[in-house]
Write a protein that holds these residues in place. Structure first.
Motif, short mmCIF file in Angstrom:
data_model
loop_
_atom_site.label_atom_id
_atom_site.label_comp_id
_atom_site.label_asym_id
_atom_site.label_seq_id
_atom_site.Cartn_x
_atom_site.Cartn_y
_atom_site.Cartn_z
N SER A 225 58.19 12.24 72.07
CA SER A 225 57.92 13.20 71.04
C SER A 225 56.28 13.51 70.25
CB SER A 225 59.05 13.41 69.79
OG SER A 225 59.33 12.24 69.43
N TYR A 226 56.27 14.91 69.90
CA TYR A 226 55.27 14.58 69.36
C TYR A 226 55.59 16.32 67.18
CZ TYR A 226 54.39 19.60 70.92
OH TYR A 226 55.02 20.09 71.34
N THR A 227 54.41 15.44 66.40
CA THR A 227 54.64 16.80 65.14
C THR A 227 52.93 16.97 65.16
OG1 THR A 227 53.98 14.77 63.81
CG2 THR A 227 56.10 15.28 64.24
N ASP A 228 52.69 17.60 64.42
CA ASP A 228 51.28 18.70 64.39
C ASP A 228 51.36 17.87 63.50
OD1 ASP A 228 48.64 19.31 64.53
OD2 ASP A 228 50.16 21.79 65.11
N LYS A 229 50.23 18.37 62.30
CA LYS A 229 49.38 17.95 60.96
C LYS A 229 49.76 18.79 59.57
CE LYS A 229 45.20 20.31 61.56
NZ LYS A 229 45.26 20.70 62.16
N SER A 230 51.55 19.31 59.99
CA SER A 230 51.59 20.35 59.13
C SER A 230 53.20 20.24 60.03
CB SER A 230 51.14 22.31 59.37
OG SER A 230 51.68 22.20 60.34
N TYR A 231 53.91 20.83 58.76
CA TYR A 231 55.48 21.31 59.71
C TYR A 231 55.90 21.24 60.72
CZ TYR A 231 56.54 18.74 54.94
OH TYR A 231 57.14 18.27 54.04
N ILE A 232 54.86 22.77 61.13
CA ILE A 232 55.22 23.22 62.14
C ILE A 232 54.51 22.42 63.26
CG2 ILE A 232 55.54 25.32 61.32
CD1 ILE A 232 52.99 26.59 61.57
N LEU A 233 54.75 23.69 64.42
CA LEU A 233 54.91 22.63 66.08
C LEU A 233 53.43 24.31 66.59
CD1 LEU A 233 57.44 21.36 67.14
CD2 LEU A 233 55.37 20.20 66.73
N PRO A 234 52.32 23.82 67.19
CA PRO A 234 51.81 24.55 67.75
C PRO A 234 52.34 25.84 68.03
CG PRO A 234 51.20 22.44 68.76
CD PRO A 234 52.38 22.09 67.79
N PHE A 235 53.09 25.87 68.76
CA PHE A 235 54.18 27.21 69.40
C PHE A 235 54.96 27.87 69.08
CE2 PHE A 235 56.73 23.38 70.01
CZ PHE A 235 57.48 24.13 69.59
N MET A 236 54.41 27.63 67.33
CA MET A 236 55.83 28.18 66.04
C MET A 236 54.69 29.03 65.12
SD MET A 236 58.02 24.83 65.71
CE MET A 236 58.81 25.74 63.49
N ASN A 237 55.23 29.24 64.57
CA ASN A 237 54.71 29.98 63.03
C ASN A 237 55.35 29.32 61.57
OD1 ASN A 237 56.86 32.33 62.69
ND2 ASN A 237 55.80 33.05 64.23
N LYS A 238 55.01 29.38 60.51
CA LYS A 238 56.01 29.04 59.40
C LYS A 238 57.48 29.81 59.25
CE LYS A 238 52.31 27.93 56.49
NZ LYS A 238 51.19 28.21 55.26
N ASP A 239 57.62 31.02 58.90
CA ASP A 239 59.20 31.36 59.26
C ASP A 239 59.84 31.05 60.44
OD1 ASP A 239 57.83 33.52 57.52
OD2 ASP A 239 57.36 35.04 59.19
N ASP A 240 60.01 30.74 61.67
CA ASP A 240 60.82 30.03 62.45
C ASP A 240 60.63 28.98 62.06
OD1 ASP A 240 59.55 31.65 64.26
OD2 ASP A 240 57.44 30.68 65.11
N TYR A 241 60.37 28.30 61.11
CA TYR A 241 60.25 26.72 60.63
C TYR A 241 61.28 27.10 59.35
CZ TYR A 241 60.44 22.45 58.03
OH TYR A 241 60.67 21.32 57.36
N ARG A 242 60.92 28.64 58.74
CA ARG A 242 61.99 28.78 57.45
C ARG A 242 63.73 28.87 57.85
NH1 ARG A 242 57.29 30.03 54.66
NH2 ARG A 242 56.72 31.56 55.95
#
Ligand code: GLY
Length: 426
Positions: A225-242
Protein backbone atom coordinates in the motif's frame (compact mmCIF):
# COMPACT_ATOMS: atom_id res chain seq x y z
CA UNK A 1 1.85 2.64 32.64
CA UNK A 2 1.20 -0.95 31.48
CA UNK A 3 -0.22 -1.46 28.00
CA UNK A 4 -1.32 -4.82 26.66
CA UNK A 5 -1.41 -5.17 22.88
CA UNK A 6 -3.54 -7.98 21.41
CA UNK A 7 -2.48 -9.36 18.02
CA UNK A 8 0.62 -10.66 16.26
CA UNK A 9 0.61 -9.34 12.67
CA UNK A 10 2.39 -6.58 10.78
CA UNK A 11 -0.38 -4.19 11.76
CA UNK A 12 0.20 -4.96 15.43
CA UNK A 13 3.98 -4.55 15.04
CA UNK A 14 3.29 -1.03 13.69
CA UNK A 15 0.92 -0.43 16.63
CA UNK A 16 3.54 -1.69 19.10
CA UNK A 17 6.11 0.73 17.64
CA UNK A 18 3.67 3.65 17.91
CA UNK A 19 2.83 2.70 21.51
CA UNK A 20 6.53 2.38 22.38
CA UNK A 21 7.17 5.95 21.13
CA UNK A 22 4.65 7.41 23.61
CA UNK A 23 5.78 10.04 26.11
CA UNK A 24 4.05 7.83 28.70
CA UNK A 25 7.04 5.46 28.33
CA UNK A 26 4.70 2.47 28.69
CA UNK A 27 5.71 -1.02 29.63
CA UNK A 28 4.37 -3.11 26.79
CA UNK A 29 2.87 -6.59 27.02
CA UNK A 30 1.45 -8.64 24.18
CA UNK A 31 -1.12 -11.41 23.77
CA UNK A 32 -0.36 -13.03 20.43
CA UNK A 33 -1.01 -16.11 18.37
CA UNK A 34 2.59 -16.37 17.10
CA UNK A 35 5.75 -14.99 18.59
CA UNK A 36 6.15 -11.94 16.40
CA UNK A 37 9.85 -11.14 16.93
CA UNK A 38 9.34 -7.41 16.32
CA UNK A 39 6.63 -7.15 18.97
CA UNK A 40 8.40 -9.51 21.38
CA UNK A 41 11.48 -7.31 21.26
CA UNK A 42 9.45 -4.29 22.41
CA UNK A 43 7.72 -6.21 25.20
CA UNK A 44 8.43 -6.78 28.85
CA UNK A 45 6.50 -10.06 28.58
CA UNK A 46 4.12 -11.80 26.19
CA UNK A 47 1.56 -14.58 26.20
CA UNK A 48 1.15 -16.96 23.25
CA UNK A 49 -2.59 -17.44 23.05
CA UNK A 50 -5.45 -17.76 20.64
CA UNK A 51 -6.53 -14.10 20.46
CA UNK A 52 -10.22 -15.09 20.51
CA UNK A 53 -9.82 -16.98 23.78
CA UNK A 54 -11.38 -14.03 25.59
CA UNK A 55 -11.09 -15.44 29.11
CA UNK A 56 -7.37 -16.16 28.78
CA UNK A 57 -6.63 -12.78 27.21
CA UNK A 58 -8.71 -11.01 29.87
CA UNK A 59 -6.92 -12.92 32.66
CA UNK A 60 -3.57 -11.82 31.24
CA UNK A 61 -4.89 -8.23 30.96
CA UNK A 62 -5.68 -8.08 34.69
CA UNK A 63 -2.88 -5.66 35.57
CA UNK A 64 -2.96 -3.59 32.37
CA UNK A 65 -3.85 0.12 32.49
CA UNK A 66 -4.91 -0.04 28.86
CA UNK A 67 -5.56 -2.86 26.39
CA UNK A 68 -5.15 -2.07 22.68
CA UNK A 69 -6.71 -4.60 20.31
CA UNK A 70 -5.43 -5.02 16.74
CA UNK A 71 -7.41 -7.73 14.90
CA UNK A 72 -11.12 -7.89 14.15
CA UNK A 73 -11.78 -11.43 15.42
CA UNK A 74 -11.44 -10.74 19.19
CA UNK A 75 -13.40 -7.48 18.73
CA UNK A 76 -16.20 -9.35 16.95
CA UNK A 77 -16.23 -11.94 19.75
CA UNK A 78 -16.63 -9.20 22.39
CA UNK A 79 -13.19 -8.84 24.01
CA UNK A 80 -13.88 -5.18 24.82
CA UNK A 81 -17.16 -6.12 26.53
CA UNK A 82 -15.40 -8.76 28.65
CA UNK A 83 -12.65 -6.30 29.62
CA UNK A 84 -15.19 -3.55 30.40
CA UNK A 85 -17.03 -6.00 32.61
CA UNK A 86 -13.83 -6.66 34.52
CA UNK A 87 -13.03 -2.95 34.85
CA UNK A 88 -10.06 -3.00 32.42
CA UNK A 89 -9.79 -0.05 30.01
CA UNK A 90 -9.78 -1.20 26.39
CA UNK A 91 -9.28 0.68 23.13
CA UNK A 92 -11.57 -0.85 20.53
CA UNK A 93 -15.27 -1.16 19.72
CA UNK A 94 -17.67 -3.34 21.69
CA UNK A 95 -19.14 -6.45 20.07
CA UNK A 96 -22.23 -4.54 19.02
CA UNK A 97 -20.22 -1.73 17.42
CA UNK A 98 -17.80 -4.21 15.78
CA UNK A 99 -20.81 -5.61 13.86
CA UNK A 100 -20.12 -2.82 11.36
CA UNK A 101 -17.44 -5.27 10.11
CA UNK A 102 -18.51 -8.67 11.44
CA UNK A 103 -22.05 -8.54 10.05
CA UNK A 104 -21.93 -7.07 6.57
CA UNK A 105 -25.64 -7.67 6.07
CA UNK A 106 -26.49 -5.62 9.13
CA UNK A 107 -23.98 -2.93 8.10
CA UNK A 108 -25.67 -2.50 4.71
CA UNK A 109 -29.20 -2.49 6.17
CA UNK A 110 -28.09 0.09 8.73
CA UNK A 111 -26.52 2.38 6.13
CA UNK A 112 -29.56 2.10 3.94
CA UNK A 113 -32.11 2.69 6.76
CA UNK A 114 -30.16 5.70 8.01
CA UNK A 115 -29.81 7.16 4.52
CA UNK A 116 -26.02 7.27 4.71
CA UNK A 117 -24.57 8.30 1.37
CA UNK A 118 -22.33 5.93 -0.55
CA UNK A 119 -24.32 2.75 0.05
CA UNK A 120 -24.38 0.62 -3.13
CA UNK A 121 -27.47 -1.25 -4.28
CA UNK A 122 -27.47 -4.56 -2.43
CA UNK A 123 -29.61 -7.58 -1.55
CA UNK A 124 -29.23 -9.79 1.51
CA UNK A 125 -29.85 -13.57 1.34
CA UNK A 126 -30.11 -15.99 4.25
CA UNK A 127 -30.80 -18.82 1.82
CA UNK A 128 -28.14 -19.47 -0.82
CA UNK A 129 -30.64 -20.92 -3.29
CA UNK A 130 -32.40 -17.53 -3.29
CA UNK A 131 -29.00 -15.92 -3.89
CA UNK A 132 -28.43 -18.30 -6.81
CA UNK A 133 -31.79 -17.32 -8.37
CA UNK A 134 -31.03 -13.63 -7.86
CA UNK A 135 -27.71 -13.97 -9.68
CA UNK A 136 -29.35 -15.84 -12.57
CA UNK A 137 -31.93 -13.07 -12.96
CA UNK A 138 -29.63 -10.08 -12.47
CA UNK A 139 -26.14 -10.86 -13.78
CA UNK A 140 -25.10 -8.60 -16.67
CA UNK A 141 -21.89 -7.22 -18.19
CA UNK A 142 -21.32 -5.00 -15.11
CA UNK A 143 -20.87 -8.09 -12.90
CA UNK A 144 -21.95 -8.53 -9.27
CA UNK A 145 -20.13 -8.67 -5.94
CA UNK A 146 -20.72 -11.55 -3.51
CA UNK A 147 -19.80 -11.05 0.14
CA UNK A 148 -20.24 -13.56 2.94
CA UNK A 149 -21.70 -11.51 5.83
CA UNK A 150 -19.18 -12.73 8.43
CA UNK A 151 -15.42 -12.25 8.82
CA UNK A 152 -13.30 -13.68 6.00
CA UNK A 153 -9.85 -12.20 6.68
CA UNK A 154 -10.39 -9.77 3.81
CA UNK A 155 -10.49 -12.61 1.26
CA UNK A 156 -14.18 -13.51 0.95
CA UNK A 157 -15.34 -10.76 -1.38
CA UNK A 158 -15.58 -11.99 -4.97
CA UNK A 159 -16.57 -10.22 -8.17
CA UNK A 160 -18.45 -12.49 -10.56
CA UNK A 161 -19.00 -11.87 -14.25
CA UNK A 162 -21.27 -14.79 -15.11
CA UNK A 163 -23.99 -16.92 -13.58
CA UNK A 164 -21.73 -19.99 -13.55
CA UNK A 165 -18.99 -18.12 -11.64
CA UNK A 166 -21.58 -17.06 -9.08
CA UNK A 167 -23.02 -20.56 -8.80
CA UNK A 168 -19.54 -22.07 -8.28
CA UNK A 169 -18.63 -19.52 -5.63
CA UNK A 170 -21.91 -19.99 -3.74
CA UNK A 171 -21.16 -23.75 -3.58
CA UNK A 172 -18.08 -22.98 -1.45
CA UNK A 173 -20.06 -20.85 1.04
CA UNK A 174 -22.24 -21.46 4.06
CA UNK A 175 -24.47 -18.88 5.69
CA UNK A 176 -25.92 -15.58 4.53
CA UNK A 177 -24.44 -13.44 1.76
CA UNK A 178 -24.81 -9.90 0.52
CA UNK A 179 -24.90 -9.42 -3.25
CA UNK A 180 -24.11 -5.93 -4.48
CA UNK A 181 -23.71 -3.89 -7.62
CA UNK A 182 -20.14 -3.90 -8.89
CA UNK A 183 -18.62 -0.43 -8.53
CA UNK A 184 -16.09 0.97 -11.02
CA UNK A 185 -13.32 3.29 -9.95
CA UNK A 186 -10.27 3.37 -7.71
CA UNK A 187 -10.29 2.05 -4.17
CA UNK A 188 -8.89 3.90 -1.18
CA UNK A 189 -8.96 3.59 2.59
CA UNK A 190 -9.43 6.16 5.35
CA UNK A 191 -8.65 5.08 8.90
CA UNK A 192 -9.75 7.20 11.85
CA UNK A 193 -9.53 7.23 15.63
CA UNK A 194 -13.09 7.57 16.96
CA UNK A 195 -14.40 8.39 20.45
CA UNK A 196 -18.08 7.70 19.84
CA UNK A 197 -18.65 11.16 18.36
CA UNK A 198 -15.41 12.76 17.17
CA UNK A 199 -13.46 11.32 14.25
CA UNK A 200 -9.70 11.95 13.82
CA UNK A 201 -8.91 10.76 10.28
CA UNK A 202 -5.53 9.78 8.83
CA UNK A 203 -4.17 10.25 5.30
CA UNK A 204 -5.80 8.10 2.62
CA UNK A 205 -4.06 4.85 1.67
CA UNK A 206 -4.39 2.59 -1.36
CA UNK A 207 -3.96 -1.15 -0.77
CA UNK A 208 -3.34 -3.82 -3.45
CA UNK A 209 -5.49 -6.87 -2.86
CA UNK A 210 -4.45 -9.06 -5.80
CA UNK A 211 -1.53 -11.41 -5.31
CA UNK A 212 0.39 -10.67 -8.49
CA UNK A 213 1.77 -7.69 -10.38
CA UNK A 214 -0.63 -5.89 -12.67
CA UNK A 215 -3.48 -6.56 -10.20
CA UNK A 216 -3.71 -10.19 -11.32
CA UNK A 217 -4.33 -13.38 -9.41
CA UNK A 218 -6.42 -14.20 -6.37
CA UNK A 219 -7.38 -11.81 -3.60
CA UNK A 220 -5.13 -11.59 -0.55
CA UNK A 221 -5.27 -9.73 2.74
CA UNK A 222 -3.30 -6.98 0.92
CA UNK A 223 0.14 -7.16 -0.75
CA UNK A 224 1.18 -3.57 -0.11
CA UNK A 225 0.00 0.00 0.00
CA UNK A 226 1.04 3.62 -0.37
CA UNK A 227 0.21 7.14 0.79
CA UNK A 228 1.18 10.44 -0.78
CA UNK A 229 2.73 13.42 0.99
CA UNK A 230 -0.68 14.88 1.79
CA UNK A 231 -3.98 13.43 2.95
CA UNK A 232 -5.03 12.51 -0.58
CA UNK A 233 -3.75 10.10 -3.26
CA UNK A 234 -2.64 11.07 -6.78
CA UNK A 235 -5.94 10.02 -8.41
CA UNK A 236 -8.21 11.87 -5.98
CA UNK A 237 -8.91 15.43 -4.89
CA UNK A 238 -9.60 17.06 -1.54
CA UNK A 239 -13.37 16.95 -2.05
CA UNK A 240 -13.22 13.16 -2.53
CA UNK A 241 -11.35 12.80 0.77
CA UNK A 242 -13.76 15.16 2.56
CA UNK A 243 -16.77 13.27 1.19
CA UNK A 244 -15.34 9.98 2.50
CA UNK A 245 -14.71 11.45 5.97
CA UNK A 246 -18.25 12.89 6.00
CA UNK A 247 -19.68 9.43 5.24
CA UNK A 248 -17.65 7.99 8.15
CA UNK A 249 -18.79 10.80 10.47
CA UNK A 250 -22.44 10.30 9.45
CA UNK A 251 -22.08 6.59 10.19
CA UNK A 252 -20.66 7.26 13.67
CA UNK A 253 -23.49 9.75 14.34
CA UNK A 254 -26.11 7.27 13.13
CA UNK A 255 -24.65 4.50 15.33
CA UNK A 256 -24.76 6.88 18.29
CA UNK A 257 -28.40 7.72 17.57
CA UNK A 258 -29.11 3.98 17.94
CA UNK A 259 -27.27 3.83 21.27
CA UNK A 260 -24.12 2.26 19.75
CA UNK A 261 -21.06 4.25 20.81
CA UNK A 262 -18.25 3.31 18.43
CA UNK A 263 -14.86 3.79 20.09
CA UNK A 264 -11.67 2.62 18.43
CA UNK A 265 -10.54 2.67 14.83
CA UNK A 266 -13.05 2.99 12.01
CA UNK A 267 -11.66 1.85 8.66
CA UNK A 268 -13.61 3.06 5.66
CA UNK A 269 -12.93 1.22 2.41
CA UNK A 270 -14.16 3.36 -0.47
CA UNK A 271 -14.49 3.05 -4.20
CA UNK A 272 -13.98 6.43 -5.82
CA UNK A 273 -16.59 6.39 -8.58
CA UNK A 274 -17.70 8.94 -11.15
CA UNK A 275 -20.18 10.28 -8.59
CA UNK A 276 -17.79 10.30 -5.63
CA UNK A 277 -16.80 7.80 -2.93
CA UNK A 278 -19.01 4.76 -2.34
CA UNK A 279 -18.58 2.48 0.68
CA UNK A 280 -17.05 -0.90 -0.20
CA UNK A 281 -17.06 -1.82 3.48
CA UNK A 282 -16.39 -0.60 6.99
CA UNK A 283 -13.94 -2.35 9.27
CA UNK A 284 -13.63 -1.90 13.01
CA UNK A 285 -9.81 -1.80 13.27
CA UNK A 286 -6.69 -0.59 11.46
CA UNK A 287 -6.01 -2.11 8.06
CA UNK A 288 -3.17 -4.50 7.45
CA UNK A 289 -0.99 -3.31 5.65
CA UNK A 290 -2.53 0.20 5.84
CA UNK A 291 -1.60 0.68 9.52
CA UNK A 292 2.06 0.36 8.53
CA UNK A 293 1.72 3.36 6.22
CA UNK A 294 0.12 5.77 8.63
CA UNK A 295 1.33 4.88 12.13
CA UNK A 296 5.01 5.69 11.43
CA UNK A 297 3.78 9.15 10.28
CA UNK A 298 1.72 9.73 13.43
CA UNK A 299 3.08 12.78 15.29
CA UNK A 300 0.40 12.71 17.98
CA UNK A 301 0.90 10.38 20.90
CA UNK A 302 -0.77 7.01 20.23
CA UNK A 303 -1.61 6.34 23.89
CA UNK A 304 -3.03 9.83 24.34
CA UNK A 305 -5.24 9.31 21.27
CA UNK A 306 -6.35 5.85 22.41
CA UNK A 307 -7.13 7.01 25.95
CA UNK A 308 -9.00 10.09 24.77
CA UNK A 309 -11.01 7.89 22.39
CA UNK A 310 -11.97 5.66 25.33
CA UNK A 311 -12.78 8.72 27.48
CA UNK A 312 -14.80 10.50 24.78
CA UNK A 313 -12.42 13.49 24.64
CA UNK A 314 -10.69 12.88 21.30
CA UNK A 315 -9.06 15.78 19.44
CA UNK A 316 -7.50 15.71 15.98
CA UNK A 317 -4.49 13.50 15.18
CA UNK A 318 -1.38 14.99 13.52
CA UNK A 319 0.51 13.16 10.80
CA UNK A 320 3.83 13.93 9.12
CA UNK A 321 3.10 14.77 5.50
CA UNK A 322 5.42 12.34 3.73
CA UNK A 323 4.88 9.65 1.12
CA UNK A 324 5.09 5.98 2.10
CA UNK A 325 5.26 2.70 0.19
CA UNK A 326 4.74 -0.61 1.98
CA UNK A 327 5.43 -4.02 0.40
CA UNK A 328 4.68 -7.38 1.90
CA UNK A 329 6.91 -10.43 1.45
CA UNK A 330 4.88 -13.65 1.28
CA UNK A 331 5.77 -17.35 0.93
CA UNK A 332 5.83 -18.89 -2.57
CA UNK A 333 2.38 -20.17 -3.52
CA UNK A 334 0.57 -17.56 -1.39
CA UNK A 335 -2.40 -17.28 -1.08
CA UNK A 336 -3.77 -20.49 -2.68
CA UNK A 337 -0.96 -22.97 -2.04
CA UNK A 338 1.57 -21.34 0.29
CA UNK A 339 4.60 -23.25 1.52
CA UNK A 340 6.09 -22.23 4.87
CA UNK A 341 9.77 -21.50 4.38
CA UNK A 342 12.78 -20.24 6.29
CA UNK A 343 13.79 -16.67 5.51
CA UNK A 344 16.87 -14.62 6.30
CA UNK A 345 16.69 -10.90 6.87
CA UNK A 346 19.89 -8.87 6.75
CA UNK A 347 18.64 -6.13 9.07
CA UNK A 348 22.06 -4.38 9.12
CA UNK A 349 21.62 -3.36 5.49
CA UNK A 350 17.92 -2.43 5.51
CA UNK A 351 17.38 1.33 5.71
CA UNK A 352 13.57 1.06 5.50
CA UNK A 353 11.18 0.28 8.35
CA UNK A 354 10.75 -3.47 8.79
CA UNK A 355 7.58 -5.05 10.20
CA UNK A 356 7.31 -8.69 11.14
CA UNK A 357 3.94 -10.30 10.46
CA UNK A 358 3.02 -13.98 10.40
CA UNK A 359 6.33 -15.68 11.20
CA UNK A 360 7.68 -18.07 13.76
CA UNK A 361 10.88 -17.18 15.51
CA UNK A 362 12.75 -20.12 17.00
CA UNK A 363 16.02 -18.93 18.52
CA UNK A 364 16.50 -16.39 15.77
CA UNK A 365 15.54 -18.74 12.90
CA UNK A 366 12.62 -17.08 11.15
CA UNK A 367 10.14 -19.24 9.27
CA UNK A 368 7.05 -18.02 7.51
CA UNK A 369 3.63 -19.50 8.16
CA UNK A 370 1.23 -19.77 5.20
CA UNK A 371 0.38 -16.06 5.41
CA UNK A 372 2.05 -12.68 4.87
CA UNK A 373 5.50 -12.81 6.47
CA UNK A 374 7.29 -9.44 6.70
CA UNK A 375 6.74 -5.98 5.28
CA UNK A 376 9.10 -3.14 4.40
CA UNK A 377 8.13 0.51 4.38
CA UNK A 378 9.86 3.34 2.54
CA UNK A 379 9.15 6.89 3.75
CA UNK A 380 10.24 9.89 1.64
CA UNK A 381 9.21 13.21 0.11
CA UNK A 382 7.80 11.45 -2.96
CA UNK A 383 6.11 8.11 -3.63
CA UNK A 384 8.89 7.36 -6.12
CA UNK A 385 11.65 7.73 -3.51
CA UNK A 386 9.66 5.84 -0.88
CA UNK A 387 9.22 3.03 -3.40
CA UNK A 388 12.99 2.92 -4.11
CA UNK A 389 13.69 2.65 -0.40
CA UNK A 390 11.22 -0.24 -0.03
CA UNK A 391 12.72 -2.02 -3.06
CA UNK A 392 16.28 -1.67 -1.72
CA UNK A 393 15.13 -3.28 1.52
CA UNK A 394 13.49 -6.22 -0.28
CA UNK A 395 16.90 -7.26 -1.64
CA UNK A 396 17.99 -8.14 1.88
CA UNK A 397 15.14 -10.57 2.55
CA UNK A 398 15.96 -14.01 1.17
CA UNK A 399 13.99 -17.24 0.95
CA UNK A 400 11.36 -18.92 -1.21
CA UNK A 401 9.21 -15.80 -1.10
CA UNK A 402 7.86 -13.08 -3.37
CA UNK A 403 6.59 -9.50 -3.25
CA UNK A 404 4.72 -7.23 -5.65
CA UNK A 405 7.42 -5.00 -7.11
CA UNK A 406 4.92 -2.86 -9.04
CA UNK A 407 3.33 -1.30 -5.93
CA UNK A 408 4.15 2.42 -5.74
CA UNK A 409 5.97 2.41 -9.12
CA UNK A 410 5.37 5.38 -11.40
CA UNK A 411 3.78 3.20 -14.10
CA UNK A 412 1.13 1.80 -11.76
CA UNK A 413 0.38 5.17 -10.15
CA UNK A 414 -0.01 6.77 -13.59
CA UNK A 415 -2.36 4.00 -14.67
CA UNK A 416 -4.49 4.69 -11.56
CA UNK A 417 -4.65 8.42 -12.46
CA UNK A 418 -5.56 7.60 -16.07
CA UNK A 419 -8.18 5.07 -14.96
CA UNK A 420 -9.83 7.62 -12.65
CA UNK A 421 -9.77 10.25 -15.36
CA UNK A 422 -11.53 7.86 -17.77
CA UNK A 423 -14.13 7.06 -15.09
CA UNK A 424 -14.79 10.75 -14.38
CA UNK A 425 -14.97 11.64 -18.10
CA UNK A 426 -17.34 8.78 -18.98
N1 GLY B 1 -5.96 -4.45 3.86
C1 GLY B 1 -7.30 -4.80 4.01
C2 GLY B 1 -7.79 -4.92 5.40
O1 GLY B 1 -7.06 -4.72 6.35
O2 GLY B 1 -8.96 -5.22 5.58
Amino acid sequence: MKVLLVGSGGREHAMAMAIARSVEEPTLYAAMKYKNPGIAQLCEDYLLVNETDLEKVADYARCADLVVIGPEAPLAEGLVDVLDHRGVRAFGPTRKAAAIESDKGWARSFMSEKGIRGCPTYALFDDLSDADRFIKDNIDEEGLVIKPVGLTGGKGVVVINSYSEGKDYLKTLRGPVVIEECLSGEEFTVQAFVDGSVLAPAPAVQDHKRAFEGDLGPNTGGMGSYTDKSYILPFMNKDDYRAAVTIMQDTINALKSEGITFKGILYGQFMLTRTGPMVVEFNCRFGDPEAMNILPLLKSDFIELAESAVDGTLKQADYELRATVCKYVVPAGYPTNPKPTEITIDTDHIDAALFYASVNDRDGAITTTTSRAVAVLGVAETIENAEHQAERALQFIKGDVFARHDIGKKKLIESRIEHMKRIRDA
